[in-house]
Enzyme design. Sequence first.
Site, PDB file in Angstrom:
ATOM      1  NE  ARG A   5      -0.081   7.590  30.899  1.00 30.77           N
ATOM      2  CZ  ARG A   5      -1.358   7.233  30.921  1.00 30.77           C
ATOM      3  NH1 ARG A   5      -1.882   6.818  32.071  1.00 30.77           N
ATOM      4  NH2 ARG A   5      -2.097   7.284  29.826  1.00 30.77           N
ATOM      5  NE  ARG A  41      -0.196   2.972  40.108  1.00 29.00           N
ATOM      6  CZ  ARG A  41      -1.391   3.497  39.784  1.00 29.00           C
ATOM      7  NH1 ARG A  41      -1.442   4.553  39.003  1.00 29.00           N
ATOM      8  NH2 ARG A  41      -2.515   2.978  40.244  1.00 29.00           N
ATOM      9  CD  GLU A  58      -8.131   3.538  34.529  1.00 20.27           C
ATOM     10  OE1 GLU A  58      -7.810   4.099  33.460  1.00 20.27           O
ATOM     11  OE2 GLU A  58      -7.847   4.005  35.652  1.00 20.27           O
ATOM     12  CB  SER A  79     -10.024   5.898  31.278  1.00 19.68           C
ATOM     13  OG  SER A  79     -10.738   6.957  31.876  1.00 19.68           O
ATOM     14  NE  ARG A 133      -3.082  -0.735  34.729  1.00 18.58           N
ATOM     15  CZ  ARG A 133      -3.543   0.007  35.736  1.00 18.58           C
ATOM     16  NH1 ARG A 133      -4.836   0.045  35.991  1.00 18.58           N
ATOM     17  NH2 ARG A 133      -2.708   0.708  36.480  1.00 18.58           N
TER      18      ARG A 133
END
Length: 432
Positions: free
Chosen positions: A266, A281, A353, A356, A395
Amino acid sequence: MLDIKWIRENPEALVAALEERGQAAGEARSEVDAVLAADEARRTHLVRLQEAQERRNAASREIGKAMAAGETARAEALKAEVAELKRFVQDGEAEERRLDAALHDRLARIPNLPLDDVPVGADESGNVEIRRIGEPRRANASREHFELGEQLGMMDFERAARLSGSRFTVLSGPLARLERALGQFMLDLHTGEHGYTEVQPPLLVRDEAMFGTGQLPKFAEDLFRAGEHHWLVPTAEVPLTNLVREEILDAERLPLRFTALTPCFRSEAGSAGRDTRGMLRQHQFYKVELVSITDAESSIAEHERMTECAETVLKKLGLPFRTVVLCTGDMGFGARKTYDIEVWLPGQNAYREISSCSVCGDFQARRMNARYRRAGEKQAHFVHTLNGSGVAVGRALIAVMENYQNEDGSISIPEILQPYMGGMTRIEAGRD
């Protein structure tokens, strides 16, 4: 993609849904009006085109009759009319393709409709916590994962930057093995206990696949392009969901459940200044993805099941977490309802988070033309699709490091991961 027939019959409901998703009232109205105008232009043109084709066919038949009756002048006039109609139809078919593309482009940029039970809100402040599992560790001396990793000598951001730039990490030794162990544990759990089929998908996908799951055209800046018509996958949701594109499945085969452990890529285009330190991130990270393909009646129950599967990962790892339902203004483009699972990070003294899970209804299926047919029925229906993280491996590594840290800087290994670590129970500095 939404059904144009539904939009045509429910324009005010769509305006209201777009406003709930955060669009200004005037913007929502303009978007719906533009779609309806494109639809009307296309439908009007199709009527004219059909009338011209019917008149061409009728005039062609009349030519033979006129010639048989010796009406030469009338026959020549009819031939001229047929030639003109033929040119109109040819040009009209090109115009039809243009109008189809214009409507398709308008529809492709409209987000999915929230389910009725999704809380209305403008941003993450409107999300609603529905459960909390485990007791958060609140030690004053808790260090963040990057401090622990660098002190162990197993997490190197400087060398990663020299190799690839910012937002990359080099892991080594037992810490690299721990990340691999987490991914293997998750795959074994989802395939062995939760009934998912493991898939090893391509990491490069075509434009059509990105369009099918909703990344294109709206979110191109968040992606990494690889060649003229290929993209690096931002998540395995893209190839896994597209496994059923352009197919009609037997209803008896549903649900289909797929899982994959892949790197994800990403650009993080909209995250400048956010989480600049550490691994939270990254441009490249590993994630275990869950995808379900169901019929229309089963998708809501499947959403609850998928979320429970993702939560089980954290329960077995002994990590405190909470689950929240996202409000209308915080949901993803293709989702009808989303649960975020947020793991406790003592180093940040906050929940972040880690998964999801979204139910998308038939939104993605319309973009992929993925359908199913029940036994004995002629009509095919669009499948319903769901996707979720089961969970983000990087994560999870962060969460294990911070929740299992010791005062001396070592990291205890959760019991369930120890078999994947060759029996190792602790990661310590200087240990290979």
